[in-house]
Every structure is written in structure tokens, then in C-alpha cells.
Design a protein around this motif. Structure first.
Motif, PDB file in Angstrom:
ATOM      1  N   GLU A 152     -26.197  47.738 -38.344  1.00  0.00           N
ATOM      2  CA  GLU A 152     -27.359  48.262 -39.071  1.00  0.00           C
ATOM      3  C   GLU A 152     -27.310  49.780 -39.234  1.00  0.00           C
ATOM      4  O   GLU A 152     -27.885  50.329 -40.178  1.00  0.00           O
ATOM      5  CB  GLU A 152     -28.658  47.868 -38.350  1.00  0.00           C
ATOM      6  N   LEU A 153     -26.634  50.459 -38.320  1.00  0.00           N
ATOM      7  CA  LEU A 153     -26.537  51.914 -38.438  1.00  0.00           C
ATOM      8  C   LEU A 153     -25.768  52.304 -39.697  1.00  0.00           C
ATOM      9  O   LEU A 153     -26.161  53.231 -40.417  1.00  0.00           O
ATOM     10  CB  LEU A 153     -25.840  52.484 -37.202  1.00  0.00           C
ATOM     11  N   GLU A 154     -24.686  51.616 -39.983  1.00  0.00           N
ATOM     12  CA  GLU A 154     -23.925  51.902 -41.206  1.00  0.00           C
ATOM     13  C   GLU A 154     -24.734  51.528 -42.443  1.00  0.00           C
ATOM     14  O   GLU A 154     -24.721  52.245 -43.457  1.00  0.00           O
ATOM     15  CB  GLU A 154     -22.608  51.131 -41.187  1.00  0.00           C
ATOM     16  N   GLN A 155     -25.428  50.400 -42.383  1.00  0.00           N
ATOM     17  CA  GLN A 155     -26.240  49.992 -43.523  1.00  0.00           C
ATOM     18  C   GLN A 155     -27.329  51.015 -43.816  1.00  0.00           C
ATOM     19  O   GLN A 155     -27.587  51.344 -44.981  1.00  0.00           O
ATOM     20  CB  GLN A 155     -26.861  48.616 -43.249  1.00  0.00           C
ATOM     21  N   ALA A 156     -27.954  51.529 -42.767  1.00  0.00           N
ATOM     22  CA  ALA A 156     -28.995  52.538 -42.972  1.00  0.00           C
ATOM     23  C   ALA A 156     -28.406  53.803 -43.574  1.00  0.00           C
ATOM     24  O   ALA A 156     -29.013  54.433 -44.451  1.00  0.00           O
ATOM     25  CB  ALA A 156     -29.670  52.851 -41.642  1.00  0.00           C
ATOM     26  N   ALA A 157     -27.204  54.198 -43.112  1.00  0.00           N
ATOM     27  CA  ALA A 157     -26.554  55.390 -43.666  1.00  0.00           C
ATOM     28  C   ALA A 157     -26.192  55.184 -45.131  1.00  0.00           C
ATOM     29  O   ALA A 157     -26.368  56.101 -45.954  1.00  0.00           O
ATOM     30  CB  ALA A 157     -25.302  55.721 -42.853  1.00  0.00           C
ATOM     31  N   MET A 158     -25.726  53.988 -45.502  1.00  0.00           N
ATOM     32  CA  MET A 158     -25.369  53.721 -46.896  1.00  0.00           C
ATOM     33  C   MET A 158     -26.610  53.621 -47.779  1.00  0.00           C
ATOM     34  O   MET A 158     -26.568  53.977 -48.955  1.00  0.00           O
ATOM     35  CB  MET A 158     -24.520  52.451 -46.979  1.00  0.00           C
ATOM     36  N   VAL A 159     -27.722  53.150 -47.217  1.00  0.00           N
ATOM     37  CA  VAL A 159     -28.979  53.147 -47.967  1.00  0.00           C
ATOM     38  C   VAL A 159     -29.413  54.572 -48.284  1.00  0.00           C
ATOM     39  O   VAL A 159     -29.963  54.864 -49.356  1.00  0.00           O
ATOM     40  CB  VAL A 159     -30.073  52.406 -47.172  1.00  0.00           C
ATOM     41  N   ASP A 160     -29.128  55.488 -47.360  1.00  0.00           N
ATOM     42  CA  ASP A 160     -29.479  56.901 -47.562  1.00  0.00           C
ATOM     43  C   ASP A 160     -28.498  57.625 -48.468  1.00  0.00           C
ATOM     44  O   ASP A 160     -28.660  58.835 -48.703  1.00  0.00           O
ATOM     45  CB  ASP A 160     -29.540  57.622 -46.219  1.00  0.00           C
ATOM     46  N   GLY A 161     -27.476  56.936 -48.958  1.00  0.00           N
ATOM     47  CA  GLY A 161     -26.563  57.552 -49.919  1.00  0.00           C
ATOM     48  C   GLY A 161     -25.159  57.782 -49.426  1.00  0.00           C
ATOM     49  O   GLY A 161     -24.319  58.291 -50.187  1.00  0.00           O
ATOM     50  N   CYS A 162     -24.854  57.442 -48.194  1.00  0.00           N
ATOM     51  CA  CYS A 162     -23.493  57.630 -47.676  1.00  0.00           C
ATOM     52  C   CYS A 162     -22.580  56.511 -48.178  1.00  0.00           C
ATOM     53  O   CYS A 162     -23.017  55.370 -48.358  1.00  0.00           O
ATOM     54  CB  CYS A 162     -23.489  57.627 -46.147  1.00  0.00           C
ATOM     55  N   THR A 163     -21.349  56.845 -48.416  1.00  0.00           N
ATOM     56  CA  THR A 163     -20.350  55.821 -48.669  1.00  0.00           C
ATOM     57  C   THR A 163     -19.924  55.215 -47.340  1.00  0.00           C
ATOM     58  O   THR A 163     -20.295  55.706 -46.269  1.00  0.00           O
ATOM     59  CB  THR A 163     -19.136  56.418 -49.386  1.00  0.00           C
ATOM     60  N   ARG A 164     -19.108  54.138 -47.404  1.00  0.00           N
ATOM     61  CA  ARG A 164     -18.646  53.538 -46.154  1.00  0.00           C
ATOM     62  C   ARG A 164     -17.802  54.535 -45.366  1.00  0.00           C
ATOM     63  O   ARG A 164     -17.886  54.604 -44.143  1.00  0.00           O
ATOM     64  CB  ARG A 164     -17.843  52.271 -46.434  1.00  0.00           C
ATOM     65  N   GLY A 165     -16.986  55.313 -46.068  1.00  0.00           N
ATOM     66  CA  GLY A 165     -16.169  56.311 -45.386  1.00  0.00           C
ATOM     67  C   GLY A 165     -17.007  57.388 -44.725  1.00  0.00           C
ATOM     68  O   GLY A 165     -16.715  57.819 -43.610  1.00  0.00           O
TER      69      GLY A 165
ATOM     70  N   PHE B 225     -18.631  56.009 -41.693  1.00  0.00           N
ATOM     71  CA  PHE B 225     -17.642  55.909 -40.621  1.00  0.00           C
ATOM     72  C   PHE B 225     -17.429  57.256 -39.943  1.00  0.00           C
ATOM     73  O   PHE B 225     -17.423  57.347 -38.718  1.00  0.00           O
ATOM     74  CB  PHE B 225     -16.324  55.386 -41.198  1.00  0.00           C
ATOM     75  N   ARG B 226     -17.297  58.309 -40.733  1.00  0.00           N
ATOM     76  CA  ARG B 226     -17.032  59.630 -40.163  1.00  0.00           C
ATOM     77  C   ARG B 226     -18.263  60.229 -39.481  1.00  0.00           C
ATOM     78  O   ARG B 226     -18.142  60.836 -38.415  1.00  0.00           O
ATOM     79  CB  ARG B 226     -16.534  60.588 -41.259  1.00  0.00           C
ATOM     80  N   ARG B 227     -19.433  60.061 -40.070  1.00  0.00           N
ATOM     81  CA  ARG B 227     -20.613  60.764 -39.581  1.00  0.00           C
ATOM     82  C   ARG B 227     -21.437  59.958 -38.569  1.00  0.00           C
ATOM     83  O   ARG B 227     -22.169  60.555 -37.762  1.00  0.00           O
ATOM     84  CB  ARG B 227     -21.512  61.143 -40.769  1.00  0.00           C
ATOM     85  N   ILE B 228     -21.326  58.645 -38.611  1.00  0.00           N
ATOM     86  CA  ILE B 228     -22.155  57.812 -37.733  1.00  0.00           C
ATOM     87  C   ILE B 228     -21.320  57.117 -36.672  1.00  0.00           C
ATOM     88  O   ILE B 228     -21.594  57.228 -35.470  1.00  0.00           O
ATOM     89  CB  ILE B 228     -22.935  56.759 -38.550  1.00  0.00           C
ATOM     90  N   ILE B 229     -20.284  56.395 -37.085  1.00  0.00           N
ATOM     91  CA  ILE B 229     -19.547  55.548 -36.160  1.00  0.00           C
ATOM     92  C   ILE B 229     -18.662  56.367 -35.228  1.00  0.00           C
ATOM     93  O   ILE B 229     -18.644  56.109 -34.009  1.00  0.00           O
ATOM     94  CB  ILE B 229     -18.699  54.522 -36.941  1.00  0.00           C
ATOM     95  N   ILE B 230     -17.947  57.324 -35.759  1.00  0.00           N
ATOM     96  CA  ILE B 230     -17.038  58.111 -34.912  1.00  0.00           C
ATOM     97  C   ILE B 230     -17.786  58.832 -33.794  1.00  0.00           C
ATOM     98  O   ILE B 230     -17.361  58.792 -32.627  1.00  0.00           O
ATOM     99  CB  ILE B 230     -16.225  59.097 -35.758  1.00  0.00           C
ATOM    100  N   PRO B 231     -18.927  59.519 -34.071  1.00  0.00           N
ATOM    101  CA  PRO B 231     -19.661  60.141 -32.943  1.00  0.00           C
ATOM    102  C   PRO B 231     -20.134  59.126 -31.904  1.00  0.00           C
ATOM    103  O   PRO B 231     -20.087  59.395 -30.703  1.00  0.00           O
ATOM    104  CB  PRO B 231     -20.843  60.829 -33.642  1.00  0.00           C
ATOM    105  N   LEU B 232     -20.595  57.951 -32.363  1.00  0.00           N
ATOM    106  CA  LEU B 232     -21.030  56.942 -31.403  1.00  0.00           C
ATOM    107  C   LEU B 232     -19.872  56.364 -30.610  1.00  0.00           C
ATOM    108  O   LEU B 232     -20.030  55.966 -29.450  1.00  0.00           O
ATOM    109  CB  LEU B 232     -21.762  55.808 -32.133  1.00  0.00           C
ATOM    110  N   ALA B 233     -18.702  56.325 -31.227  1.00  0.00           N
ATOM    111  CA  ALA B 233     -17.528  55.755 -30.564  1.00  0.00           C
ATOM    112  C   ALA B 233     -16.769  56.790 -29.745  1.00  0.00           C
ATOM    113  O   ALA B 233     -15.689  56.484 -29.230  1.00  0.00           O
ATOM    114  CB  ALA B 233     -16.592  55.145 -31.609  1.00  0.00           C
TER     115      ALA B 233
END
Length: 286
Positions: free
Chosen positions: A176-189, A192-200
Motif C-alpha cells: 500500500e505504501l507504493e500505491q499511495a506514492a503512485m496515487v500522489d504522482g510517483c512512478t513505480r521507479g 522504489f527509490r523514495r519509499i521502498i529503499i529507505p524502508l529497506a
């Protein structure tokens, strides 16, 4: 007829149950640290005392350490080679492994589980079984005595572990974190760079430490692919160390070189142990 336990017996049994786990832990710690302790003690003995079996050196000396770094030994260059090989292997493993693990964890495509199974299966091959074909290949293309001849084989063995660890980690992160970011205008890439990498970050950091230690301690590949002294890594240099005092048995100088190679890794693990444990146990948003 019920037999009542005496208060003293109950107390003794309770004390034994409390002491036994700590005694077992102490035994394991002593068993694991004894070789390292003896290496350190032997490194600080004088060359003429290298066959002494006392628990502590009779006279503490730095002669072995100074002998290791004599110009004709070339151990400083070997350390630099190890750092270059291990560092490059770690960076490439993280870049390729992170992207691969994310694709396996998030994307849907046919044969995904088969790909992951093949990745894990490649790590089961013993290193020695691949040395001969790799040696033949690198000889034909002129890669013997080069950094890439050590980095690429190490990368092939480090990547499966990194991909497996990071795939499991990415699967536990909420989609859901990626989906929320893409709803706000982010691409999948961008997600990945701004949300998933910091969490990982804990998992990536743990993978980096494990990969660096494996690449730093690698021996058989570096021994087979390099025959020039100036290209040897530290582990190979230690195995070929002939001492710096003529035709003596180089136990003391080898132990000193072993301490120099091992202490940085131990220090890194102790400093970042909390992050390493967090990376091995975390994987979700608290």
C-alpha cells in the motif's frame, strides 16, 4: 503416596536451571573465541618466543606487526587489493541484488518462483568445481592477474544470498505504501527509490555487511586467478607469507597479519550489531 521435595532441594534445582544456560553460553563463547585469542597473543610475542605456549607473552612486542609491513613483504598492497575487490563486489551486489529482489518480490510474471529457485540453486555449487572452467575462460580472454577475475566470480556467489535475503525483506513491506506514492504522482521507479529503499535500509545494510565479509575472506578464487604478488589479496598473501626474518617459521608474522585482517571486520560487526540484528529480524513497518 506423595513425596514432598525439601526446600533445599527445590532451591538447588532452581539454581541449577538458572546457571546451566549461562554455563552453556560461556562454553560456546570460549570455544569460538579461543582461536582468536591465541592468534592475538601469538602476534604480540617476540620472534624468538613464537613457540612459547604460555597464556600471555613473556614480553609484549610489536616486532611481528612491524615485520608485516616491511616494503619487501608487500602486505599493504595486499590489503588495498582486498579492499578494492571486496568493496567493488559489495557495491555491485547491492545494485544488482536490490533491483532483482524488488522485481521478484513485487512484479507478477510467469515463472517467478522458478527464477528464484534457480538463483538459490546456483549458490549450492561448490566454488572449487567452477575454478577450472573460469580459469580456462579468463586465460583465453586475458583476465588473469586482474581485479575483474576476482570480482566477477565473487559476485556470482554473493548475489544469490543477497537476492534471497532482500526478496524476503521486500515481500514483507506493505504494498500500500507504493500505491499511495503512485496515487500522489510517483512512478513505480520513484516509489522504489523514495519509499521502498529507505524502508529497506536495515535489510540492505545487513546484506552489505555479510557480502563484504564473504568477499574479504574469499581465498580460493583469488589464489587461482592471480599469480603476481602485487595483485594478491590479503588472505592469499598470508598463506604465502614466508616471514621477514630469513628462513624462520613465520608463525608470529602470520598471526600478526591475521589480526590486522580480522580486527576491522570484528570492529564493524560490533559497532553495527544492532543494525545487523534489525536487518535480519525486521521487514515490516512497525
Amino acid at each position: 503416596m506423595t513425596v514432598m521435595a525439601k526446600p533445599g532441594q527445590s532451591s538447588a534445582a532452581s539454581s541449577a536451571r538458572r546457571i546451566l544456560p549461562y554455563a552453556g553460553i560461556a562454553l560456546v563463547v570460549v570455544y569460538c573465541l579461543a582461536p582468536f585469542y591465541w592468534m592475538v597473543v601469538s602476534a604480540f610475542r617476540r620472534p624468538q618466543d613464537q613457540f612459547d605456549n604460555s597464556p600471555l607473552p613473556a614480553v609484549w612486542s610489536m616486532e611481528n606487526f612491524s615485520a608485516v609491513f616491511k616494503p619487501d613483504v608487500g602486505f599493504g598492497r595486499a590489503l588495498a587489493n582486498s579492499l578494492a575487490v571486496a568493496g567493488t563486489t559489495t557495491v555491485l551486489t547491492l545494485v544488482v541484488g536490490t533491483c532483482t529482489a524488488y522485481a521478484l518480490a513485487r512484479l507478477r510474471f510467469r515463472g517467478k518462483n522458478l527464477v528464484l529457485a534457480v538463483v538459490i540453486a546456483t549458490s549450492m555449487f561448490p566454488t572449487i568445481s567452477l575454478i577450472v572452467p573460469l580459469l580456462k575462460l579468463f586465460t583465453d580472454i586475458g583476465w588473469i592477474n586482474t581485479y575483474q577475475a576476482m570480482i566477477l566470480p565473487s559476485l556470482s556467489f554473493a548475489l544469490p544470498l543477497a537476492v534471497w535475503n532482500l526478496t524476503v525483506f521486500f515481500r514483507q513491506l506493505p504494498f500500500e505504501l507504493e500505491q499511495a506514492a503512485m496515487v500522489d504522482g510517483c512512478t513505480r521507479g520513484q516509489a522504489f527509490r523514495r519509499i521502498i529503499i529507505p524502508l529497506a535500509a536495515p535489510g540492505v545494510f545487513t546484506t552489505a555487511i555479510i557480502t563484504f565479509i564473504c568477499a574479504w575472506n574469499e581465498f580460493i578464487i583469488a589464489l587461482s586467478m592471480v599469480n603476481k604478488k602485487e595483485m594478491q589479496t590479503a588472505t592469499v598473501a598470508i598463506s604465502k607469507f614466508t616471514g621477514a626474518y630469513g628462513f624462520d617459521q613465520p608463525f608470529g608474522t602470520q598471526m600478526a597479519a591475521g589480526v590486522i585482517v580480522t580486527v576491522p571486520l570484528v570492529a564493524v560487526v560490533l559497532i553495527f550489531q544492532r543494525r545487523i540484528i534489525a536487518g535480519l529480524t525486521a521487514g515490516g513497518v512497525k
